[in-house]
Design an enzyme around this catalytic site. Structure first.
Site, PDB file in Angstrom:
ATOM      1  N   LYS A 188      -8.494   4.424  -6.905  1.00 58.17           N
ATOM      2  CA  LYS A 188      -8.865   5.443  -7.890  1.00 58.17           C
ATOM      3  C   LYS A 188     -10.127   6.196  -7.489  1.00 58.17           C
ATOM      4  O   LYS A 188     -10.196   7.415  -7.643  1.00 58.17           O
ATOM      5  CB  LYS A 188      -9.046   4.775  -9.259  1.00 58.17           C
ATOM      6  CG  LYS A 188      -7.757   4.248  -9.864  1.00 58.17           C
ATOM      7  CD  LYS A 188      -8.005   3.496 -11.155  1.00 58.17           C
ATOM      8  CE  LYS A 188      -6.703   2.980 -11.752  1.00 58.17           C
ATOM      9  NZ  LYS A 188      -6.912   2.204 -12.990  1.00 58.17           N
ATOM     10  N   GLY A 192       0.819  -1.201   0.000  1.00 58.74           N
ATOM     11  CA  GLY A 192       0.000   0.000   0.000  1.00 58.74           C
ATOM     12  C   GLY A 192       0.851   1.247   0.000  1.00 58.74           C
ATOM     13  O   GLY A 192       2.073   1.186   0.158  1.00 58.74           O
ATOM     14  N   PRO A 193       0.239   2.402  -0.184  1.00 60.72           N
ATOM     15  CA  PRO A 193       0.986   3.670  -0.224  1.00 60.72           C
ATOM     16  C   PRO A 193       1.603   4.003   1.130  1.00 60.72           C
ATOM     17  O   PRO A 193       1.213   3.430   2.158  1.00 60.72           O
ATOM     18  CB  PRO A 193      -0.079   4.696  -0.620  1.00 60.72           C
ATOM     19  CG  PRO A 193      -1.378   4.073  -0.240  1.00 60.72           C
ATOM     20  CD  PRO A 193      -1.205   2.595  -0.395  1.00 60.72           C
ATOM     21  N   GLY A 198       2.387   5.681   4.680  1.00 62.53           N
ATOM     22  CA  GLY A 198       1.610   6.377   5.700  1.00 62.53           C
ATOM     23  C   GLY A 198       0.251   5.798   5.999  1.00 62.53           C
ATOM     24  O   GLY A 198      -0.555   6.463   6.665  1.00 62.53           O
ATOM     25  N   VAL A 199      -0.043   4.564   5.538  1.00 64.68           N
ATOM     26  CA  VAL A 199      -1.371   3.994   5.810  1.00 64.68           C
ATOM     27  C   VAL A 199      -1.338   3.001   6.971  1.00 64.68           C
ATOM     28  O   VAL A 199      -2.353   2.373   7.266  1.00 64.68           O
ATOM     29  CB  VAL A 199      -1.947   3.320   4.544  1.00 64.68           C
ATOM     30  CG1 VAL A 199      -2.222   4.335   3.479  1.00 64.68           C
ATOM     31  CG2 VAL A 199      -1.030   2.216   4.032  1.00 64.68           C
ATOM     32  N   GLY A 200      -0.187   2.832   7.619  1.00 63.71           N
ATOM     33  CA  GLY A 200      -0.129   2.016   8.829  1.00 63.71           C
ATOM     34  C   GLY A 200       0.361   0.606   8.655  1.00 63.71           C
ATOM     35  O   GLY A 200       0.085  -0.256   9.495  1.00 63.71           O
ATOM     36  N   LYS A 201       1.130   0.327   7.593  1.00 65.77           N
ATOM     37  CA  LYS A 201       1.615  -1.038   7.364  1.00 65.77           C
ATOM     38  C   LYS A 201       2.592  -1.472   8.453  1.00 65.77           C
ATOM     39  O   LYS A 201       2.485  -2.567   9.006  1.00 65.77           O
ATOM     40  CB  LYS A 201       2.291  -1.124   5.982  1.00 65.77           C
ATOM     41  CG  LYS A 201       1.381  -0.784   4.828  1.00 65.77           C
ATOM     42  CD  LYS A 201       2.061  -1.001   3.492  1.00 65.77           C
ATOM     43  CE  LYS A 201       3.295  -0.127   3.311  1.00 65.77           C
ATOM     44  NZ  LYS A 201       2.972   1.308   3.285  1.00 65.77           N
ATOM     45  N   THR A 202       3.566  -0.622   8.742  1.00 65.94           N
ATOM     46  CA  THR A 202       4.580  -0.983   9.737  1.00 65.94           C
ATOM     47  C   THR A 202       4.000  -0.994  11.141  1.00 65.94           C
ATOM     48  O   THR A 202       4.257  -1.911  11.936  1.00 65.94           O
ATOM     49  CB  THR A 202       5.761   0.000   9.666  1.00 65.94           C
ATOM     50  OG1 THR A 202       6.292   0.000   8.339  1.00 65.94           O
ATOM     51  CG2 THR A 202       6.852  -0.389  10.645  1.00 65.94           C
ATOM     52  N   SER A 249      -4.879   1.773 -18.183  1.00 63.64           N
ATOM     53  CA  SER A 249      -6.172   2.229 -17.675  1.00 63.64           C
ATOM     54  C   SER A 249      -6.528   3.648 -18.080  1.00 63.64           C
ATOM     55  O   SER A 249      -7.631   4.112 -17.796  1.00 63.64           O
ATOM     56  CB  SER A 249      -6.205   2.108 -16.146  1.00 63.64           C
ATOM     57  OG  SER A 249      -5.227   2.936 -15.562  1.00 63.64           O
TER      58      SER A 249
END
Length: 787
Positions: free
Chosen positions: A732, A366-367, A369-373, A689
Site C-alpha cells: 500500500k 506476489g503480483p 511480473g515481480v520475478g517469482k518464476t 481496510s
C-alpha cells in the site's frame, strides 16, 4: 466421311473401337437418342464428358474425339435403359445441330492408315505376351475378349484398342489413347500402361503373399506353443524361458536389462518383472501388449536412483541470485538460509545414510511480473540442479496431478511424474506455477491431490495412479507460486512456507530496467553491434507515464516496442537516434497513458484516498460520497464485497453517534440519503481496510469540509472509532508513493511493519500513526475540529 447422327454423352468412361461395352443411359436425352437409333440404323456417337458433374452438357463440355458405335441390344430398366454397344471407329465432333428431343451432331470419321512394319509387328507380339502375363496374375477379363486378344489374326489397331478397354485407367488416360491416331504411338502408350498395371498387380501379390506367410507362421508358432505347453504340463516342467510368447525374446531380454539397470526399489522391481512376465506371454496382436509396453517404458525411464550433486556454495549462490535479480533481499536471504541448512545436513547424511531431513516447500506470493518464476530458475542454477516448471492454472481434473488409471485408453502419469521424468533426476527444483488458480469440478479436486505431493511426511511414497508404485519425492525442492493466498485451500497453505513478493518502487524499476531489461532487449532485437541506449529520464518517463504496475512486465513491453522501432530503422538503413529521449518516446509509444500523479488535482469535499492490495499489487482507491435530501437511506455501489459494505455501515453509524463532534443536528440522518461509491465499478472490491477512508469521505461530505488531496489512508474502523491493524502495508505504501501522495495515515499497530517499507518511500512520504478516527480526520480534513 461426314454424317449427322444422334449424340450420346457418357460420364466417367470411354468406349474404344472394336470393343463391346454395356452402358446405362438414365438422362432423358440419352434414353431418347438410344431408342430412336435402335428403331432405325442402331448407330450413335458416344462422347465422354470433361466434367461428370454437368447434367446437360454442351459442345464445349464434350471431348472432341469419340467413338461411332452400334447398339446391339437395348433393355429397359427402372431408371432408363441398358445398351450393349459395339465400337466401330474413331470420330471427330464437328458441331451439334440440334438438342431437342436429343442431341444430333455432325461427325467425321478419323482415318487410320496402318502400314505394316517390323516395329508394329514386334509391338503387337509384345502387347500380346504382356497381356498373357496380366491374365496369369489374375486380371479379371471376359472370355470373349481373351479369345479375340490371344488370336493370331487380330490386327494391331484392334489389339491395341481391346487391351486399352481392359486396363484400369483414369478417364483422361483413356481419352489420351482414344485421341492418339498414329498406331505406333498408340501401341507404345498402351504398352506403358499395360506394364504399369502388371507392376501394380505384382506388388499387390507380394504384399498378399507376405501377409499370408506371416499369418501362417504365427498360426504355426501358436499351435506349436500350445502343444509344447500341454506336453510340459504333463511332464510338470514349466521353465521361465519356455514361457515366452510370440513377443520377440530379444525385446523381453532388453526390457529385463533396462529394469536391472534402472536400480529400482525392491518392490518396484518386483512389480516391473511381474508385468514383464505377463507381457512375454501375450500375443503381439493383443492390444494390451501396447499398453504394457508403454508402462514398462515409463517404469524403466523414471530416475529411481539418479541424483544431481548437491555441491552448494553459498557465496556462489548469492552471486548468481544477485546477477539474475535486483532487490528482493528477504527472499534471497530465506533461500540462502535453506541452502545453508541443506549443505550442513548433506554432510551428516554422508556419515549416516538412513538420516533424512524434512524438505521445505516454499510458496512465492506476489503480483504478476515481480520475478517469482524467474527466481526459481536462478535457485536451480545456484544449486546446480535441473529445473522443471508445471503450470497449474485452470487445472480442474485430479488426474492431471495423480495420473490416469491404466485401464483407460491413452492413460498417462500425472504432471508431477512427467516432470520428474523430464528432469531425469529425482531431486530437481520443481516449480508449481499459478497454484492459486487451481479449480475443481465433478472430476475431482486437484488441490487435494497436491496435499500428498507437498507434505514432507507423505511424499516419500507418492503414489501415481498410472505407475501404481510409490515414488520418493522427498528429495525434490518444490516451489509454488501464486498471486493471492485467499484462493489456496488452508490445508495446502499449511504445508508451505509463504514468502511474500512485494511490488517494486520506481527507483527499483529504474535499476531493473537499466541493468537487466534494456541489455536483454538490445540482445533479443539484434542491436548488439550498434550504438544505441535509452536515457535515464526516458526510462523514468516510461515507468511513470506509460506503465502503472507492481511488476515490470509492461515496462519490458514498452522497452521492447522502442527496440523494435530502432531495429526497423537499422534494417532499412535509415538514420536512427543513438540515444532515446522523451521526444522519441512520444513518437514511438504515442501519448502518455497516465498522468504523473494519480492523486486528485485539488482538495475535494466528499472525497478521500484509500489504499488497497489487489492481485496486481498495491493500488490507491478513491472514495466518493454524495449527500441528498431523503429519509436516511444508505446506498453502496462500486461492486463492494460484504466486508467492505459493513465497513461503510460502521462509518455511517459512527457519524450518527458522534453528531455533536461533527457539529451536526441529532436527527440529521433522517433528512438525508447517503450514496457511497468506489469508482472502477467493474472491479470487485472487498476488505475492512477502507474503513478510515470511507469515514473521512463521509465526514467531509456531511460537514462540507474538503479533504486533502495528497493524503492517503488505510485502516479498519470500529463502532467506537478505534483504528485497528491491517495487512499489506508495504504494498500500500509503495502504491501511495507511486501515486504521488505526500502523507499516509496508518494504524498505530502497523508501525512495526515499516521495517519492510523501502527507504526511498520513507524519505518521500510523511507517515502518521493513528489510534482513533479523530487522529485521521485531524490530518485529512482541511479544517478540524469542526465548529
Amino acid at each position: 466421311m461426314i454424317r449427322s447422327i444422334p449424340i450420346v454423352p457418357i460420364r466417367g468412361s470411354v468406349v474404344f473401337p472394336h470393343t463391346d461395352v454395356l452402358l446405362s443411359f438414365i438422362r432423358p436425352n440419352a434414353v431418347a437418342a438410344a431408342d430412336d437409333a435402335f428403331k432405325k440404323d442402331r448407330v450413335v456417337a458416344i462422347f465422354a464428358q470433361k466434367d461428370s458433374r454437368i447434367n446437360d452438357p454442351t459442345r464445349n463440355d464434350l471431348y472432341e474425339i469419340g467413338t461411332l458405335v452400334t447398339i446391339t441390344q437395348l433393355m429397359p430398366s427402372e431408371d432408363g435403359v441398358h445398351a450393349l454397344v459395339h465400337g466401330h471407329s474413331r470420330i471427330r465432333l464437328k458441331e451439334i445441330v440440334s438438342n431437342i428431343p436429343f442431341a444430333v451432331g455432325v461427325v467425321e470419321e478419323v482415318d487410320e492408315n496402318i502400314e505394316p512394319s517390323p516395329e508394329i509387328s514386334a509391338l503387337s507380339r509384345t502387347l500380346s505376351d504382356q497381356f498373357k502375363v496380366l491374365l496369369s496374375m489374375g486380371k479379371n477379363v471376359e472370355v470373349m475378349s481373351i479369345v479375340k486378344l490371344i488370336g493370331e489374326n487380330t490386327n494391331p489397331s484392334e489389339l491395341t484398342d481391346q487391351i486399352a478397354g481392359v486396363l484400369d485407367l483414369k478417364l483422361n488416360e483413356k481419352q489420351i489413347l482414344l485421341e492418339t491416331t498414329p498406331i505406333l504411338e498408340r501401341m507404345k502408350k498402351t504398352n506403358d500402361f499395360l506394364a504399369r498395371e502388371i507392376n501394380i498387380l505384382r506388388i499387390e501379390k507380394e504384399i498378399l503373399t507376405k501377409t499370408e506367410m506371416q499369418f501362417n507362421e504365427n498360426m504355426k508358432r501358436n499351435i506349436l506353443r500350445e502343444r509344447k505347453r500341454a506336453i510340459d504340463k504333463e511332464l510338470g516342467q514349466m521353465g521361465d524361458e519356455e514361457k515366452v510368447g510370440d513377443i520377440p525374446s530379444e525385446e523381453v531380454k532388453e526390457y529385463k536389462k533396462k529394469i536391472m539397470e534402472a536400480k529400482m526399489p525392491k518392490e518396484v522391481e518386483e512389480k516391473a518383472l511381474k508385468e514383464l512376465e505377463k507381457f512375454s506371454k501375450m500375443s503381439s496382436y493383443n492390444p494390451e501388449s501396447g499398453f504394457l509396453r508403454n508402462y514398462l517404458d515409463w517404469l524403466c525411464d523414471m530416475p529411481w536412483d539418479k541424483l544431481s550433486p548437491n555441491n552448494v556454495v553459498i557465496a556462489k549462490a548469492a552471486k548468481i541470485m544477485e546477477e539474475k535479480h535486483y532487490g528482493l533481499p528477504k527472499t534471497k536471504e530465506r533461500i540462502l538460509e535453506y541452502l545453508a541448512v541443506m549443505k550442513l545436513l548433506e554432510k551428516r547424511r554422508k556419515s549416516n545414510t538412513k538420516d533424512r531431513y524434512q524438505p521445505t516447500i516454499l510458496c512465492f506470493i506476489g503480483p504478476p511480473g515481480v520475478g517469482k518464476t524467474s527466481i526459481g530458475r536462478a535457485i536451480a542454477e545456484a544449486m546446480g540442479r535441473k529445473f522443471v516448471r508445471v503450470s497449474l492454472g485452470g487445472i480442474r481434473d485430479e488426474a492431471e496431478i495423480r495420473g490416469h488409471r491404466r485401464t483407460y485408453v491413452g492413460a498417462l502419469p500425472g504432471r508431477i511424474v512427467q516432470g520428474i521424468k523430464q528432469a531425469g533426476t529425482r531431486n530437481p527444483v520443481f516449480m508449481l506455477d499459478e497454484i492459486d488458480k487451481v479449480g475443481y469440478d465433478f472430476r475431482g479436486d486437484p488441490s487435494s491431490a497436491l496435499l500428498e505431493a507437498l507434505d514432507p511426511e507423505q511424499n516419500r511414497e507418492f503414489s501415481d495412479h498410472y505407475l501404481e508404485v510409490p515414488f520418493d519425492l522427498s528429495e525434490v525442492f518444490f516451489i509454488a507460486t501464486g498471486n493471492v493466498l485467499d484462493t489456496i485451500p488452508q490445508a495446502l497453505r499449511d504445508r508451505m512456507e509463504i514468502i511474500q513478493f512485494s511490488g517494486y518502487t520506481e527507483d527499483e524499476k529504474f535499476e531493473i530496467a537499466k541493468k537487466f531489461i534494456i541489455p536483454k532487449q538490445i540482445k533479443n532485437h539484434g542491436l548488439d553491434d550498434i550504438k544505441f541506449s535509452i536515457s535515464d529520464s526516458s526510462i523514468k518517463t516510461m515507468i511513470s507515464r506509460y506503465t502503472r504496475e507492481a511488476g515490470v512486465r509492461n515496462l519490458e513491453r514498452q522497452i521492447s516496442t522502442v527496440a523494435r522501432k530502432i531495429a526497423k530503422l537499422v534494417a532499412q538503413k535509415k538514420t536512427y537516434p543513438k540515444v532515446i529521449t522523451n521526444a522519441h518516446l512520444l513518437k514511438y509509444l504515442g501519448p502518455y497513458r497516465y498522468t504523473a500523479l494519480a492523486a486528485e488535482k485539488k482538495d475535494e469535499i466528499g472525497m478521500s484516498t484509500g489504499l488497497a492490495v489487489t492481485n496486481s499489487g498495491g493500488e490507491i482507491l478513491f472514495i466518493e460520497v454524495s449527500i441528498m435530501p431523503g429519509r436516511g437511506r444508505l446506498t453502496l455501489t462500486g461492486q463492494l464485497g460484504d466486508v467492505m459494505k459493513e465497513s461503510a455501515q460502521a462509518a455511517f453509524t459512527w457519524t450518527r453517534a458522534n453528531y455533536k463532534l461533527l457539529g451536526l443536528s441529532a436527527n440529521f440522518s433522517q433528512k438525508i440519503d447517503v450514496h457511497i461509491h468506489v469508482p472502477e465499478g467493474a472491479v470487485p472490491k472487498d476488505g475492512p481496510s477502507a474503513g478510515t477512508a470511507i469515514t473521512t469521505a463521509l465526514v467531509s461530505a456531511l460537514t462540507k469540509t474538503a479533504s486533502k488531496r495528497d493524503t492517503g489512508m488505510t485502516g479498519e474502523i470500529t463502532l467506537r472509532g478505534k483504528v485497528t491493524e491491517i495487512g499489506g502495508v508495504k504494498e500500500k505504501t509503495i502504491a501511495g508513493h507511486r501515486a504521488g501522495l505526500k502523507t499516509i495515515i496508518l494504524p498505530k499497530d502497523n508501525k512495526k511493519d515499516m521495517v519492510d517499507v523501502p527507504k526511498s518511500v520513507k524519505e518521500d512520504i510523511k507517515f502518521v500513526y493513528a489510534t482513533q478516527i479523530e487522529d485521521v480526520l485531524s490530518h485529512t480534513l482541511t479544517k478540524w475540529p469542526i465548529k
